[in-house]
Motif scaffolding. Sequence first.
Motif, PDB file in Angstrom:
ATOM      1  N   ASP A 159       0.813  -1.206   0.000  1.00 22.27           N
ATOM      2  CA  ASP A 159       0.000   0.000   0.000  1.00 22.27           C
ATOM      3  C   ASP A 159       0.853   1.264   0.000  1.00 22.27           C
ATOM      4  OD1 ASP A 159      -2.329  -1.311  -0.069  1.00 22.27           O
ATOM      5  OD2 ASP A 159      -2.592  -1.379   2.106  1.00 22.27           O
ATOM      6  N   ARG A 162      -6.513   4.999  -1.612  1.00 20.04           N
ATOM      7  CA  ARG A 162      -7.671   4.322  -2.199  1.00 20.04           C
ATOM      8  C   ARG A 162      -8.446   3.564  -1.127  1.00 20.04           C
ATOM      9  NH1 ARG A 162      -3.308   0.964  -3.014  1.00 20.04           N
ATOM     10  NH2 ARG A 162      -3.619  -1.305  -3.011  1.00 20.04           N
ATOM     11  N   TRP A 163      -7.742   3.098  -0.087  1.00 21.78           N
ATOM     12  CA  TRP A 163      -8.410   2.385   0.993  1.00 21.78           C
ATOM     13  C   TRP A 163      -9.244   3.335   1.856  1.00 21.78           C
ATOM     14  CZ3 TRP A 163      -8.493  -2.514   0.021  1.00 21.78           C
ATOM     15  CH2 TRP A 163      -7.418  -3.123  -0.629  1.00 21.78           C
ATOM     16  N   GLN A 170      -7.269  -6.475  -7.812  1.00 19.36           N
ATOM     17  CA  GLN A 170      -7.971  -6.122  -6.573  1.00 19.36           C
ATOM     18  C   GLN A 170      -9.380  -5.607  -6.824  1.00 19.36           C
ATOM     19  OE1 GLN A 170      -5.465  -3.263  -4.563  1.00 19.36           O
ATOM     20  NE2 GLN A 170      -4.041  -4.817  -3.823  1.00 19.36           N
ATOM     21  N   ALA A 214     -12.297  -5.249  -4.004  1.00 22.21           N
ATOM     22  CA  ALA A 214     -12.747  -3.919  -3.589  1.00 22.21           C
ATOM     23  C   ALA A 214     -14.238  -3.747  -3.833  1.00 22.21           C
ATOM     24  CB  ALA A 214     -11.955  -2.847  -4.340  1.00 22.21           C
TER      25      ALA A 214
END
Length: 486
Positions: free
Chosen positions: A20, A56-57, A186, A190
Amino acid sequence: MAEPAANLPETTADRSGSADGSGSAGDVSKTVGDPLAPAPTQTLGALLGHRVYARRWVFLLVVSLLSCSNATLWLSFAPVADTIAEHFSLSMEQINWLSLVYLVVSIPFGIVAIWILDSVGLRWATILGAWLNFAGSALRSVPCMTREKLYPIAFLMGGQTICALAQTLVIFSPAKLAALWFPEHQRATANMIATMSNPLGLLVANVLSPALVKTGDDIPIMLGVYVIPAGLTCLLATACLWESVPPTPPSAGAASSTSEKFLDGLKLLVRNKAYVILAVCFGGGIGIFSSFSALLEQILCVNGYSNEFSGLCGALFIMFGILGALALGLYVDRTKCFTEATKIGLCLTSMVCVAFALVSQMRGQTLALAAICSLFGFFGFSVAPVAMELAVECSFPVGEGAAAGLIFVLGQAEGVLIMLLLTALTVRRAEPSFSTCRHGDVPLDWTAASWCSSSTLHTGACRRSLACPPPPRKCAQELRTILNHP
């Protein structure tokens, strides 16, 4: 400062930071260094300079919390419908409309929400949805702030309507968020996290509402509790979301995402046979699940089941659905078997729906009902994120928001028709009743309505099995990017 991914490839052992970007690269992590990424994806990312950002998280967290909060507000009245009706002197039809208004509002305003997502951007759509969600939750609490209950249905319905407007903005976001901010390996995960936060909110409502409301005097506490997460999410969305798209695209698909114009995209979707079949059948599933969540307490209390047990069944329905979605999302991320997973999931769901229609009309079947509701969620909800991702895949070059949004709008329209049909098929019981319903009316017989819902979902599953495999969006985008790359 971000470091370009086009540098020499590196191994996981050579890096001091995480996937990340929490190490020396600051806010950015390299696609080539992600241990979860397949080797071809790492090489392609290295050649084209794609980057993924740790924030983005944060975006995913805000969208997930907003979707969860909005879902709790939608279903907060349903698990204690009889107590709400008795406390505010309302009919059960009025209580049902507090849930049904979500479906009705989303049909016309869902199209507007699709346009907002594709035109205004993901950030502003999320912030607007968060503020509408908070305003609606606060308005619902107004009848409990005065000693005299003046027109409580007006405040309750007004608050639910505003929350329904927020739902149209947040429910379409997962597919677009996954496509714009996450790398290919991902995206399904997501999408699964953001999509399943909505049923997680339904789980919270099914457990929390019966736990908080034992008598009518507890209703103000319940309404106040639901305002807290709505306010927190509004604060996070306003303070933590800075941009709609990342400075550098995370994948070839995001880099070459040139969506069609809004009206042109809708025309293409209507002409896409595979998409239409998926939309009609999966939309019917959304309608059945919405009706099941809203009417579960009313169906079970007629045969002597308590509100607490109804809430437990609803909680099991959601909890096993989340587990199934997690397992299926990870599986599909690796195998890319979107079509097969959707077909099998819908067929198994239709079989469990038939079992519920039979067992729910029997008394004393607590274990069987709990097991059936668990399987219903496991097979049914697990298909939702996969079907949404499949809709995006088979709709190229239409935008992600329009592809996922139109399915949801169609599902809400089918949900309105199904709920109206189910309530119309109910009749007053003639024989002695063991009802635990508290609203004082003669108990309703839901036998015909239950069998109707099971036959509807079974028909949709059979039709879905005839759908053709969709054209691969990611392959087309990556091929075009490679050909155009100097």
